[in-house]
Design a protein around this motif. Sequence first.
Motif, PDB file in Angstrom:
ATOM      1  N   VAL A 162      19.185   2.722 -38.919  1.00  0.00           N
ATOM      2  CA  VAL A 162      18.209   2.916 -39.997  1.00  0.00           C
ATOM      3  C   VAL A 162      18.883   3.559 -41.211  1.00  0.00           C
ATOM      4  O   VAL A 162      18.678   3.132 -42.357  1.00  0.00           O
ATOM      5  N   THR A 165      20.998   0.978 -43.089  1.00  0.00           N
ATOM      6  CA  THR A 165      20.225   0.123 -43.992  1.00  0.00           C
ATOM      7  C   THR A 165      19.886   0.856 -45.284  1.00  0.00           C
ATOM      8  O   THR A 165      20.045   0.320 -46.387  1.00  0.00           O
ATOM      9  N   GLY A 166      19.429   2.100 -45.141  1.00  0.00           N
ATOM     10  CA  GLY A 166      19.057   2.878 -46.326  1.00  0.00           C
ATOM     11  C   GLY A 166      20.231   3.132 -47.248  1.00  0.00           C
ATOM     12  O   GLY A 166      20.117   2.965 -48.475  1.00  0.00           O
ATOM     13  N   CYS A 169      21.335  -0.206 -48.962  1.00  0.00           N
ATOM     14  CA  CYS A 169      20.411  -0.587 -50.041  1.00  0.00           C
ATOM     15  C   CYS A 169      20.557   0.350 -51.230  1.00  0.00           C
ATOM     16  O   CYS A 169      20.531  -0.088 -52.385  1.00  0.00           O
ATOM     17  N   TYR A 170      20.713   1.642 -50.962  1.00  0.00           N
ATOM     18  CA  TYR A 170      20.914   2.615 -52.042  1.00  0.00           C
ATOM     19  C   TYR A 170      22.171   2.288 -52.841  1.00  0.00           C
ATOM     20  O   TYR A 170      22.178   2.361 -54.069  1.00  0.00           O
ATOM     21  N   SER A 307      11.595  -0.053 -39.404  1.00  0.00           N
ATOM     22  CA  SER A 307      12.114   0.945 -40.344  1.00  0.00           C
ATOM     23  C   SER A 307      12.918   0.286 -41.459  1.00  0.00           C
ATOM     24  O   SER A 307      12.785   0.650 -42.639  1.00  0.00           O
ATOM     25  N   SER A 308      13.739  -0.694 -41.087  1.00  0.00           N
ATOM     26  CA  SER A 308      14.553  -1.384 -42.092  1.00  0.00           C
ATOM     27  C   SER A 308      13.683  -2.158 -43.076  1.00  0.00           C
ATOM     28  O   SER A 308      13.959  -2.176 -44.282  1.00  0.00           O
ATOM     29  N   CYS A 310      10.636  -1.395 -43.960  1.00  0.00           N
ATOM     30  CA  CYS A 310      10.035  -0.393 -44.861  1.00  0.00           C
ATOM     31  C   CYS A 310      11.027   0.055 -45.933  1.00  0.00           C
ATOM     32  O   CYS A 310      10.669   0.162 -47.113  1.00  0.00           O
ATOM     33  N   ILE A 311      12.269   0.300 -45.509  1.00  0.00           N
ATOM     34  CA  ILE A 311      13.303   0.721 -46.463  1.00  0.00           C
ATOM     35  C   ILE A 311      13.558  -0.368 -47.502  1.00  0.00           C
ATOM     36  O   ILE A 311      13.636  -0.097 -48.712  1.00  0.00           O
ATOM     37  N   ILE A 314      10.722  -0.565 -50.008  1.00  0.00           N
ATOM     38  CA  ILE A 314      10.754   0.541 -50.971  1.00  0.00           C
ATOM     39  C   ILE A 314      11.780   0.263 -52.073  1.00  0.00           C
ATOM     40  O   ILE A 314      11.487   0.391 -53.274  1.00  0.00           O
TER      41      ILE A 314
END
Length: 342
Positions: A162, A165-166, A169-170, A307-308, A310-311, A314
Amino acid sequence: MLSLIKLPQVLTINQVPKVFHEDGIISGYRYPYSSAQDCVLSLFQLTNETLNIWTHFLPTWFFLWKLLMVLVEEEWQEDTYCWPLLVFLVSCCLYPLASSCAHTFSTMSERARHICFFFDYGALSFYSLGSAITYSSYVFPEKWVNSPFHKYYIPAATLNSVISTGLACYSRSTVKSAAKLGKGLRIVAFTFPYLFDNIPLFYRMFMCTGEGCTVNDATAVHYQHTALALLTGFLFATHLPERLAPGSFDYIGHSHQLFHVFAIIGTYFQLTAIELDMTLRKRWLQAHSQPITFTNTVGAAILCVASSVCIISIFSRTLFSTRHKKNDDLKRSHFSVASDSW
């Protein structure tokens, strides 16, 4: 039939916005604001993305066939022992499919490019967790089975996926102005979960001595897929060989193509090693290892995927803000004016 269809124009690096540039690639770029139809048509012409797409799209069908064979041949509804393999095979289908789709449709717009690769990163993180789930169930050295590390291995791997992934993406959406920093963050985002997931395998291969080290026919295959994984990481980080001769590997032989090819071959060897361990160690593992449950297999996979998603949503939402939409539309209009003068 294709001769009757007008294929999209292929451009040079000076004709596309900087966000679409690739290190060491001079020509073969697709029109940066293509329609979905043009993106699909570009699959049938030689561009700097064509082999990136096909080298992952075709293997998807092989792994899907392997998945279907397990579903047909195994009594998976009652036999929880094959659940980790099923999760891993699903991840092996998703990551090359997500990658091929990302490369196909990434030229629709700058926002589309970011969102496409958000899903690519999420699929890679899920593949990392799929590997960890099979390692926990089939690959752990006998010395570590039922240890505290084994007990918390899957929860930690899920959290790592998780976070991966965050962070990936960031790196793409927030640090767009610092390409090298973004690339560095992505390397960290995928290297750390890989190193953590492989701790039991590395210990088994390189450090374990004496009884309980689980040396069998799968060991040699584990060495092969580990070597290929290191090679793919090297290619991703260095941009070789195109960095040494910009323009010479635009269409065939650049690092991302080689990265795709070696990654898929490595995944095949990884699957082979996992299946060998699964078969050869079944009786011992069922007698001595912690039970395989919904929670530490399918449940962990669902949590990672949810979770991924959702990330990704966002980070994607921020790209559809009024400011980003105006910037994208402005760049598109400027590019269209410039392209009319070519």
